[in-house]
Structure formats: structure tokens, C-alpha cells
Design an enzyme around this catalytic site. Structure first.
Site, PDB file in Angstrom:
ATOM      1  N   LYS A  22       0.002   0.294  17.634  1.00  0.00           N
ATOM      2  CA  LYS A  22       0.425   0.915  16.204  1.00  0.00           C
ATOM      3  C   LYS A  22      -0.612   0.711  14.867  1.00  0.00           C
ATOM      4  O   LYS A  22      -1.077   1.647  14.008  1.00  0.00           O
ATOM      5  CB  LYS A  22       1.594   1.094  15.599  1.00  0.00           C
ATOM      6  CG  LYS A  22       2.039   0.345  14.201  1.00  0.00           C
ATOM      7  CD  LYS A  22       3.393   0.214  13.699  1.00  0.00           C
ATOM      8  CE  LYS A  22       3.061  -0.246  11.811  1.00  0.00           C
ATOM      9  NZ  LYS A  22       2.416  -1.717  12.159  1.00  0.00           N
ATOM     10  N   ASP A 116       6.141  -2.490   4.957  1.00  0.00           N
ATOM     11  CA  ASP A 116       7.206  -3.005   5.147  1.00  0.00           C
ATOM     12  C   ASP A 116       6.879  -3.994   3.479  1.00  0.00           C
ATOM     13  O   ASP A 116       6.382  -4.508   3.623  1.00  0.00           O
ATOM     14  CB  ASP A 116       7.188  -4.172   6.050  1.00  0.00           C
ATOM     15  CG  ASP A 116       7.166  -3.358   7.754  1.00  0.00           C
ATOM     16  OD1 ASP A 116       7.542  -2.213   7.032  1.00  0.00           O
ATOM     17  OD2 ASP A 116       7.367  -3.258   8.589  1.00  0.00           O
ATOM     18  N   ARG A 121       1.831  -8.076  -0.958  1.00  0.00           N
ATOM     19  CA  ARG A 121       0.867  -7.622   0.122  1.00  0.00           C
ATOM     20  C   ARG A 121      -0.248  -7.755  -1.565  1.00  0.00           C
ATOM     21  O   ARG A 121      -1.101  -6.227  -1.348  1.00  0.00           O
ATOM     22  CB  ARG A 121       1.534  -7.105   1.172  1.00  0.00           C
ATOM     23  CG  ARG A 121       2.615  -7.049   1.974  1.00  0.00           C
ATOM     24  CD  ARG A 121       3.371  -6.532   2.840  1.00  0.00           C
ATOM     25  NE  ARG A 121       2.291  -6.488   4.127  1.00  0.00           N
ATOM     26  CZ  ARG A 121       2.079  -5.039   4.912  1.00  0.00           C
ATOM     27  NH1 ARG A 121       3.719  -4.848   5.295  1.00  0.00           N
ATOM     28  NH2 ARG A 121       1.429  -5.324   5.653  1.00  0.00           N
ATOM     29  N   ILE A 123      -3.919  -6.612  -2.455  1.00  0.00           N
ATOM     30  CA  ILE A 123      -5.622  -5.701  -1.670  1.00  0.00           C
ATOM     31  C   ILE A 123      -6.453  -6.336  -1.944  1.00  0.00           C
ATOM     32  O   ILE A 123      -7.098  -5.478  -2.236  1.00  0.00           O
ATOM     33  CB  ILE A 123      -5.313  -4.605  -1.564  1.00  0.00           C
ATOM     34  CG1 ILE A 123      -5.216  -3.675  -2.948  1.00  0.00           C
ATOM     35  CG2 ILE A 123      -4.142  -4.281  -0.871  1.00  0.00           C
ATOM     36  CD1 ILE A 123      -5.074  -2.535  -3.158  1.00  0.00           C
TER      37      ILE A 123
HETATM   38  C1  LIG Z   1      -1.394  -1.930   9.794  1.00  0.00           C
HETATM   39  C2  LIG Z   1      -1.272  -3.454  10.312  1.00  0.00           C
HETATM   40  O1  LIG Z   1      -2.812  -3.461  10.795  1.00  0.00           O
HETATM   41  N1  LIG Z   1      -0.595  -4.140   9.401  1.00  0.00           N
HETATM   42  C3  LIG Z   1      -0.862  -6.164   9.864  1.00  0.00           C
HETATM   43  C4  LIG Z   1      -2.027  -6.220   9.124  1.00  0.00           C
HETATM   44  O2  LIG Z   1      -1.238  -6.158   7.721  1.00  0.00           O
HETATM   45  P1  LIG Z   1      -1.822  -6.234   6.684  1.00  0.00           P
HETATM   46  O3  LIG Z   1      -3.598  -5.397   6.861  1.00  0.00           O
HETATM   47  O4  LIG Z   1      -1.884  -5.903   5.219  1.00  0.00           O
HETATM   48  O5  LIG Z   1      -2.032  -7.577   6.234  1.00  0.00           O
HETATM   49  P2  LIG Z   1      -4.191  -8.811   6.697  1.00  0.00           P
HETATM   50  O6  LIG Z   1      -4.154  -9.514   7.411  1.00  0.00           O
HETATM   51  O7  LIG Z   1      -4.399  -8.537   4.384  1.00  0.00           O
HETATM   52  O8  LIG Z   1      -2.450  -9.520   5.253  1.00  0.00           O
HETATM   53  C5  LIG Z   1      -3.067 -10.998   5.961  1.00  0.00           C
HETATM   54  C6  LIG Z   1      -2.739 -12.353   4.930  1.00  0.00           C
HETATM   55  O9  LIG Z   1      -3.301 -12.525   3.772  1.00  0.00           O
HETATM   56  C7  LIG Z   1      -2.928 -11.699   2.068  1.00  0.00           C
HETATM   57  N2  LIG Z   1      -3.598 -10.854   1.479  1.00  0.00           N
HETATM   58  C8  LIG Z   1      -4.895  -9.507   2.171  1.00  0.00           C
HETATM   59  C9  LIG Z   1      -5.132  -9.258   1.735  1.00  0.00           C
HETATM   60  C10 LIG Z   1      -5.861  -8.718   0.220  1.00  0.00           C
HETATM   61  O10 LIG Z   1      -6.526  -8.469  -0.455  1.00  0.00           O
HETATM   62  N3  LIG Z   1      -5.347  -9.807  -0.314  1.00  0.00           N
HETATM   63  C11 LIG Z   1      -4.314 -10.854   0.284  1.00  0.00           C
HETATM   64  O11 LIG Z   1      -4.555 -12.073  -0.865  1.00  0.00           O
HETATM   65  C12 LIG Z   1      -1.870 -11.118   2.729  1.00  0.00           C
HETATM   66  O12 LIG Z   1      -0.947 -11.080   1.828  1.00  0.00           O
HETATM   67  C13 LIG Z   1      -1.721 -11.870   3.864  1.00  0.00           C
HETATM   68  O13 LIG Z   1      -0.594 -13.393   3.633  1.00  0.00           O
HETATM   69  O14 LIG Z   1      -2.147  -7.711   9.608  1.00  0.00           O
HETATM   70  C14 LIG Z   1      -0.553  -7.728   9.277  1.00  0.00           C
HETATM   71  C15 LIG Z   1      -1.006  -9.537   9.257  1.00  0.00           C
HETATM   72  O15 LIG Z   1      -1.563  -9.775  10.742  1.00  0.00           O
HETATM   73  C16 LIG Z   1       0.502  -7.512   9.965  1.00  0.00           C
HETATM   74  O16 LIG Z   1       1.379  -8.084  10.221  1.00  0.00           O
HETATM   75  C17 LIG Z   1      -0.100  -6.434   9.853  1.00  0.00           C
HETATM   76  O17 LIG Z   1       1.184  -4.852  11.084  1.00  0.00           O
HETATM   77  C1  LIG Z   2       3.935  -5.683   9.067  1.00  0.00           C
HETATM   78  C2  LIG Z   2       3.982  -4.118   9.870  1.00  0.00           C
HETATM   79  O1  LIG Z   2       3.641  -3.336   9.000  1.00  0.00           O
HETATM   80  P1  LIG Z   2       2.807  -2.515   8.052  1.00  0.00           P
HETATM   81  O2  LIG Z   2       1.753  -3.353   7.827  1.00  0.00           O
HETATM   82  O3  LIG Z   2       2.281  -1.241   8.676  1.00  0.00           O
HETATM   83  O4  LIG Z   2       3.836  -2.206   7.414  1.00  0.00           O
HETATM   84  C3  LIG Z   2       4.358  -4.356  11.461  1.00  0.00           C
HETATM   85  O5  LIG Z   2       3.630  -3.918  11.918  1.00  0.00           O
HETATM   86  O6  LIG Z   2       4.548  -5.428  11.499  1.00  0.00           O
END
Ligand SMILES: CC(=O)N[C@H]1[C@@H](OP(=O)(O)OP(=O)(O)OC[C@H]2O[C@@H](n3ccc(=O)[nH]c3=O)[C@H](O)[C@@H]2O)O[C@H](CO)[C@@H](O)[C@@H]1O
Ligand SMILES: C=C(OP(=O)(O)O)C(=O)O
Length: 420
Positions: A22, A116, A121, A123
Site C-alpha cells: 500500500k 488515519d 501528523r 508536514i
Molecule cells: C502512506 C504512508 O507511507 N504512510 C506511512 C508513513 O506515514 P507518514 O509519511 O505520514 O509518516 P512520517 O514518516 O512522515 O512520520 C514519522 C514521524 O515524523 C513526524 N513528522 C513527519 C513529517 C513532518 O513533516 N513532520 C513530522 O514531525 C510524524 O508526526 C511522525 O511522528 O510512515 C508512517 C511511519 O512509518 C506510517 O505509519 C504510515 O503508514
Molecule cells: C498509517 C497508515 O496509513 P496512512 O499513512 O495512509 O494513513 C498505515 O498504513 O498504517
């Protein structure tokens, strides 16, 4: 609304084949608009996220067809347009259109993504990357406006937080930027290598994906010459491995890359699950005498946060209390009150520590899947429980688990999907 109805208690056996990842798929689809040609993916999982991404593509006049695991995307007549906010909000990964539109047009307007509900979360690291590449970014009314009026220029970017999404988004934005971008403290997840492989096969120059330093040299054009096969979903695989260890009498999990699951299989072995790891499959025999373990979630190659909830039902069989420290999303605990309704002895504290104590005689109940992996833990516990478990809000599960009802039925589970 849909619900999963489970008549629990049946032992599982047989084979299950894991689908495409996914978290690769949801990045590859937005990345497809960087190509000047049609692109084709196979091993595409049949999940709701794919259909929602197709709706977003459609709004840009990008046609796509998805049949039998093959997804064809034709971005040759792409136009800039307002993206449908309902589809954008239905999944997290819609934020990849920020990077891919920026890479393609030098600008992007994207509503804040959904996904989710697992705690905050942010960016900020994505935005830091876009700005370093020369874009201006501003947010208004839940919409992010990104503009690189003078084109994108390579930069040296150090991520303050290891982020999968920011790493992917910066790669997509930088593929056409002038010069060589160096991304440091990058995430190392296998899905990032998958994205880089797809783009490199079209002519991109991305080196170091899978390590924490990625170098992206901008190129003029990306053209697809062959079908990209998506890597197997390590999270889906981990979910079935845990379920097989908890409720199975011998289950073969096929189409896995065992190296992607090492931190997870190491924990199952530590518990006493006698896994047989083969070249591209893992056999899980019936488990006995399981020991409690400690888990700390971490970025890859650490224990994936996405497997924290799916492994929980298995922990209830260990003779003692297992402890999970959720370091990525400390608020990823919405499964806990629902698991308690099924009879699981589980509790948590405000620091993200979850305690799971040996418990049995689970009983069916009506429970709600607050998010995808919470839902997976409820389904697994429902399969272990006596009586009928109804998992409502099943869309969260269907968002990311390919053919879950069929796959579980083939393993001898009694599970149906029904309209609420
Ligand atoms: C679509 C996808 O691939 N989703 C995955 C992706 O989510 P996603 O890419 O959203 O998760 P990130 O790796 O970015 O997040 C990791 C950590 O970094 C923090 N953070 C992230 C970005 C940012 O700009 N600032 C910041 O502080 C987040 O709050 C979190 O604590 O990785 C997560 C962590 O392995 C997984 O749970 C999700 O399934
Ligand atoms: C948190 C997840 O997905 P997403 O980042 O797409 O919300 C997940 O796949 O467990």
C-alpha cells in the site's frame, strides 16, 4: 458504511499470498504524473486508497484503468485543476500530489490530506524541503499553495525528523530540479527504494534510496519503458504472520521479502514462534509456550509502528505482560478500548507505553475500527474470540488490506462483509 462480521474461534491453516505494498502504491500513483508517457504497474493491491487516487487523477484529466492487479495510468493529457477535496481527505498519501505536481508544473495547490487518525501528523518537513528547492509555500483554509515561480533548484536538505512522506515528496519535487539535491537524514523504508526504482527506470537519477543520504540529479524527461512491479506489502505480511502465530495450525505466508520484515520476525522468534523463513515466503507452525516481549517502534529498519496494533492479539497468548513503546505516534491507541470490549487485558499510559497481559476467553462484541491497523487488530482478535464480532467502520480496514475477506476465508476463517 460497511462492517466485517466474524464468527470467531476457528483455527486457521493453508496459504495466503501477500499483495503489493500500500505505502508504495500510494506514492507511485501520484509519481506517475511525472512521466511524459503512459505508465503501467502490476501487483497493485485492491484497496480503497487506489480508487480514491484514481478519482484524483481523473480530476486532472489523467485516465487510468485498474483490472486484475494491473493499473495503467495515462498522464499525457494532464491539466492543472482543482483536486476533489473528498478524495484528497480520504487518505494521507494525497499529499504526494504536492511533490509530484510541483515537480511537473512548478506549482501545486492541495487541500490538507486526511488519513488515519493516529495523533498529530505535521508536514513541516515536506514544506521545509519544497522551500529549500526554491518554492514558496503558504497555507490558507486547510489548503497548501506551493509555487516555484523561478523554477526548482537543487539544494542540500537535512530532515529534522525521519519522515517517509517528506522523503518521498522531496524526491518527486526534485526529479526535474536543476542540479543535484542531497537529502540527508532521509527515511530508509523499502517503499522509498520502490519509488526510486520506478523513477530511475524512467530516466531519473536518484542514488542512495534505502540509505539516509539520497542524491537526486534533475533530469529533463521521464519516460516509462516497462511495467513496474510493486514490492510486497511488509505490513500486510506482518499482520498475517502475527495472526497465523496466534490462531493458526500451520500457515504459509507467500510473496514476502523476508529482509523487509527482519525487525518483526526477530520479535516473533523471541516470543518462541518457530518461524521457517524461506526465500520469498514464511511458514508459521502452530505456536506453543509463547514468552512476553518488549517492542519499541522506530523508523525502518526498526519495528514498524504500522505493526504495533496487528501484533497485539498475539501478545495476549504470551505467559506474562508484554510492553510496547510507541515512539512514532504515541497517540496510536484507539484500538485499546475496543480490544477491552472483546476481553483483552490491555492498558496504556500518556507516554505511549502499552501493556498487554496474558488473557484468553475473548468474547465477540460490536467494535469500531478507528483506523486501518486498529481495525486489523480487532479483526484478528475477533477471529480468536468466541461468538460473533462485528467490526464497524470497516472502510478503514479496506483502505489498505487487499482482498481481506477472501484471503481470510481461504485460511478457514468465517468472515463476511456487510452493509451497516
Ligand atoms: C502512506 C504512508 O507511507 N504512510 C506511512 C508513513 O506515514 P507518514 O509519511 O505520514 O509518516 P512520517 O514518516 O512522515 O512520520 C514519522 C514521524 O515524523 C513526524 N513528522 C513527519 C513529517 C513532518 O513533516 N513532520 C513530522 O514531525 C510524524 O508526526 C511522525 O511522528 O510512515 C508512517 C511511519 O512509518 C506510517 O505509519 C504510515 O503508514
Ligand atoms: C498509517 C497508515 O496509513 P496512512 O499513512 O495512509 O494513513 C498505515 O498504513 O498504517
Amino acid at each position: 458504511m460497511k462492517k466485517l462480521v466474524i464468527h470467531g474461534g476457528r483455527r486457521l491453516s493453508g496459504e495466503v499470498t501477500i499483495g503489493g505494498a500500500k505505502n508504495s502504491t500510494v506514492a507511485l500513483i501520484p509519481a506517475a504524473i511525472l512521466a511524459e508517457t503512459p505508465v503501467k504497474f502490476d501487483s497493485v493491491p485492491d484497496i480503497l486508497d487506489v480508487y480514491n487516487l484514481q478519482a484524483i487523477l481523473n480530476s486532472m484529466n489523467v485516465t487510468s484503468t485498474f483490472r486484475g492487479g494491473e493499473l495503467m495510468i495515462d498522464p499525457t493529457n494532464i491539466v492543472e485543476s482543482e483536486l476533489p477535496s473528498t478524495a484528497i481527505k480520504s487518505l494521507r498519501a494525497s499529499y504526494y500530489f504536492m511533490g509530484s505536481l510541483l515537480g511537473r508544473f512548478g506549482r501545486a495547490t492541495v487541500t490538507f490530506p486526511g488519513g488515519d487518525n493516529i495523533g498529530p501528523r505535521p508536514i513541516d518537513q515536506h514544506i521545509k524541503g519544497f522551500e529549500a528547492l526554491g518554492a514558496t509555500v503558504h497555507e490558507e483554509n486547510y489548503t497548501v499553495y506551493i509555487n516555484a515561480e523561478n523554477g526548482l533548484k537543487a539544494a542540500r536538505i537535512f530532515l529534522d525528523v525521519v519522515s517517509v512522506g517528506a522523503t518521498m515528496n522531496i524526491i518527486m519535487a526534485a526529479v526535474h530540479a536543476e542540479g543535484t539535491t542531497v537529502l540527508e537524514n532521509a527515511a530508509r523504508e523499502p517503499e522509498i527504494i520502490d519509488l526510486a526504482t520506478f523513477l530511475n527506470n524512467m530516466g531519473a537519477q536518484i542514488r542512495g534510496a534505502g540509505t539516509d543520504v539520497i542524491r537526486i540529479t534533475g533530469v529533463k524527461k521521464l519516460e516509462s519503458k516497462n511495467t513496474h512491479t510493486i514490492i510486497p506489502d511488509r505490513i500486510e505480511a506482518g499482520t498475517y504472520l502475527a495472526l497465523a502465530a496466534a490462531q493458526g495450525d500451520g500457515v504459509l505466508v507467500k510473496n514476502v521479502i523476508p529482509e523487509h520484515l527482519e525487525s518483526f520476525t526477530a520479535k516473533l522468534l523471541e516470543m518462541g514462534v518457530d518461524l521457517e523463513v524461506r526465500e520469498d515466503s514464511i511458514y508459521v507452525p502452530k505456536s506453543v509456550n509463547l514468552q512476553p516481549i518488549h517492542i519499541k517502534t522506530a523508523p525502518f529498519p526498526g519495528f514498524a509502528t504500522d505493526l504495533q496494533q496487528p501484533v497485539t492479539p498475539l501478545l495476549t497468548l504470551a505467559s506474562g505482560t508484554s510492553v510496547i513503546q510507541e515512539t512514532i505516534y504515541p497517540e496510536r491507541t484507539r484500538h485499546i478500548p475496543e480490544l477491552q470490549k472483546l476481553g483483552v487485558d490491555i492498558s496504556n499510559d500518556v507516554y505511549g507505553q502499552i501493556n498487554v497481559t496474558q488473557s484468553s476467553n475473548f468474547h465477540g462484541a460490536r467494535v469500531s475500527a478507528a483506523e486501518i491497523r486498529a481495525g486489523a487488530s480487532l479483526v484478528a482478535t475477533g477471529l480468536m474470540a468466541d461468538g460473533i464480532t462485528e467490526v464497524i467502520n470497516a472502510e478503514h480496514v479496506l483502505r489498505g488490506y487487499d482482498h481481506i475477506v477472501h484471503k481470510l476465508t481461504m485460511l478457514n476463517a468465517d468472515i463476511q462483509i456487510e452493509e451497516e
